[in-house]
Design a protein around this motif. Structure first.
Motif, PDB file in Angstrom:
ATOM      1  N   ASP A  80      39.413 -19.589  17.425  1.00  0.00           N
ATOM      2  CA  ASP A  80      38.922 -18.652  16.419  1.00  0.00           C
ATOM      3  C   ASP A  80      40.082 -18.045  15.636  1.00  0.00           C
ATOM      4  OD1 ASP A  80      36.474 -17.119  15.386  1.00  0.00           O
ATOM      5  OD2 ASP A  80      37.869 -15.509  15.856  1.00  0.00           O
ATOM      6  N   ALA A  81      41.164 -17.711  16.345  1.00  0.00           N
ATOM      7  CA  ALA A  81      42.321 -17.119  15.676  1.00  0.00           C
ATOM      8  C   ALA A  81      42.946 -18.099  14.685  1.00  0.00           C
ATOM      9  CB  ALA A  81      43.360 -16.683  16.711  1.00  0.00           C
ATOM     10  N   MET A 103      45.558 -12.316  18.581  1.00  0.00           N
ATOM     11  CA  MET A 103      44.452 -12.637  19.482  1.00  0.00           C
ATOM     12  C   MET A 103      44.141 -11.508  20.459  1.00  0.00           C
ATOM     13  SD  MET A 103      45.749 -16.552  20.142  1.00  0.00           S
ATOM     14  CE  MET A 103      44.792 -16.831  21.622  1.00  0.00           C
ATOM     15  N   SER A 120      34.215 -14.957  11.688  1.00  0.00           N
ATOM     16  CA  SER A 120      35.369 -14.994  12.586  1.00  0.00           C
ATOM     17  C   SER A 120      35.486 -13.689  13.358  1.00  0.00           C
ATOM     18  CB  SER A 120      36.657 -15.242  11.792  1.00  0.00           C
ATOM     19  OG  SER A 120      37.791 -14.982  12.590  1.00  0.00           O
ATOM     20  N   SER A 121      35.490 -13.797  14.683  1.00  0.00           N
ATOM     21  CA  SER A 121      35.673 -12.589  15.496  1.00  0.00           C
ATOM     22  C   SER A 121      37.069 -12.007  15.283  1.00  0.00           C
ATOM     23  CB  SER A 121      35.436 -12.894  16.972  1.00  0.00           C
ATOM     24  OG  SER A 121      36.282 -13.937  17.428  1.00  0.00           O
ATOM     25  N   MET A 122      38.053 -12.884  15.000  1.00  0.00           N
ATOM     26  CA  MET A 122      39.388 -12.362  14.740  1.00  0.00           C
ATOM     27  C   MET A 122      39.435 -11.601  13.421  1.00  0.00           C
ATOM     28  SD  MET A 122      43.128 -14.151  14.504  1.00  0.00           S
ATOM     29  CE  MET A 122      43.174 -14.280  12.731  1.00  0.00           C
ATOM     30  N   LYS A 134      37.992  -8.248  13.944  1.00  0.00           N
ATOM     31  CA  LYS A 134      38.930  -7.402  14.679  1.00  0.00           C
ATOM     32  C   LYS A 134      40.062  -6.921  13.771  1.00  0.00           C
ATOM     33  CE  LYS A 134      41.204  -7.171  19.169  1.00  0.00           C
ATOM     34  NZ  LYS A 134      41.337  -7.843  20.476  1.00  0.00           N
ATOM     35  N   ILE A 142      40.502 -12.498  21.597  1.00  0.00           N
ATOM     36  CA  ILE A 142      40.092 -13.557  20.681  1.00  0.00           C
ATOM     37  C   ILE A 142      40.644 -14.876  21.201  1.00  0.00           C
ATOM     38  CG2 ILE A 142      40.151 -14.343  18.285  1.00  0.00           C
ATOM     39  CD1 ILE A 142      38.796 -11.608  18.706  1.00  0.00           C
TER      40      ILE A 142
END
Length: 334
Positions: free
Chosen positions: A146-147, A333, A14-16, A19, A142
């Motif tokens: 994904d979030a 996000m 997960s890119s979130m 982050k 984001i």
């Protein structure tokens, strides 16, 4: 005296989540940061032999966290691993520690607890450094899916932990699927999940701060009796219907509470109802077509390790709920 700059690898699909971890890291930790979206990417980086510390998720596609830890051992690679996961089952903690992880941090990572963990393991510098992690982070936006997928990931892990404690089992967790469906597409998706067998489903409505929908706990008929026996222990008085209602109350309630806690809402839930006992998917769709229309669908496919038991939890949010959810997730996000 300053600590030599270390290389930190953050591995999460997960890119979130990546982050969130970047934001949670101590600002005075002098590290250079690499990122990987799954275990295969992580192993390619780890084989270069320069990574000192890895923050590792467990539930990932391609290659999960357990497989990464196993590969590290089998290949004799040296890296200090801290698992950061939404799978908070006690057995998950025990398994990763047995595979060589140094610590386990629950998602979303609390900055103070993460700092305490890093200090306890002797991984932090004694003084501040100009190489602050914020300067090395990814500031890209984001997307909603994904979030929300990461929010659901954390919620499903908490629900699984409750079930695992209740039954004394290990619940195998998937990467949750989040999609926007028209009712016809939802019909096809559920029909595919049916794989030719009858389904039994429990439905429970929910609403909070204008966010509304239906939760469906879906079993293949062949597995309902197995789950009832597992939940009843040695009691012969525990019926399949009682099992379905109890399990739906536990899992749906825990999952919705997990979501609600992260986006600052409170959900009210209707009483669970068994839909079309031993009905076909066509009957289930017919009963609910007027309510589903266009829907944001969350699919979580649970499995009980050591048992031939699989079941799906579907959260179906109304079309109007998407904008409200986006507003709630905005602070995560950006």
């Amino acid at each position: 005296m300053r600590m030599t700059v270390s290389i930190l690898l953050i591995c999460d699909d997960s890119s979130m989540a990546r982050k969130q971890l970047l934001r949670a890291l101590p600002a005075d930790w002098p590290v250079a940061i690499a990122q990987a979206a799954n275990g295969m990417e992580a192993m390619a980086i780890l084989r270069q032999g320069q990574t000192d510390v890895m923050l590792l998720d467990l539930t990932m596609p391609e290659m999960d966290g357990y497989q990464v830890l196993t590969a590290l051992q089998s290949e004799g690679l040296s890296c200090k691993v801290i698992v950061v996961s939404g799978d908070v089952q006690e057995q998950a903690l025990q398994r990763v520690m047995a595979l060589g992880a140094l610590a386990f941090v629950q998602k979303p990572a609390d900055p103070d607890l993460l700092r305490q963990t890093l200090e306890r393991l002797g991984l932090l510098a004694n003084s501040a450094s100009e190489l602050a992690v914020q300067a090395l982070g990814d500031d890209s936006a984001i997307n909603f899916f994904d979030a929300f997928r990461e929010v659901v990931n954390v919620a499903m892990g908490r629900a699984a932990a409750l079930l695992a404690r209740l039954l004394g089992v290990f619940v195998q967790l998937p990467v949750p699927n989040v999609s926007l469906f028209e009712v016809g597409e939802l019909h096809m998706a559920l029909a595919d999940a049916q794989r030719g067998g009858g389904l039994t489903a429990v439905c429970q409505g929910f609403i909070g701060s204008g966010i509304a929908g239906e939760a469906l706990l879906i079993f293949h008929d062949s597995e309902v009796g197995d789950m009832a026996r597992l939940m009843s222990g040695f009691s012969s008085d525990y019926s399949e219907i009682e099992m379905l209602l109890d399990l739906s109350t536990l899992l749906i309630g825990a999952c919705l509470n997990g979501i609600a806690g992260q986006i600052d809402v409170q959900f009210s839930q209707s009483h669970p109802i068994v839909l079309g006992e031993h009905a076909s998917i066509e009957e289930l769709i017919k009963l609910n077509r007027p309510r589903w229309k266009t829907t944001l669908a969350v699919e979580i496919s649970y499995s009980i390790e050591g048992h031939h038991i699989h079941f799906d939890l579907l959260l179906l949010f109304t079309e109007d709920s998407v904008a409200l959810l986006s507003n709630k997730l905005a602070y995560l996000m950006n």
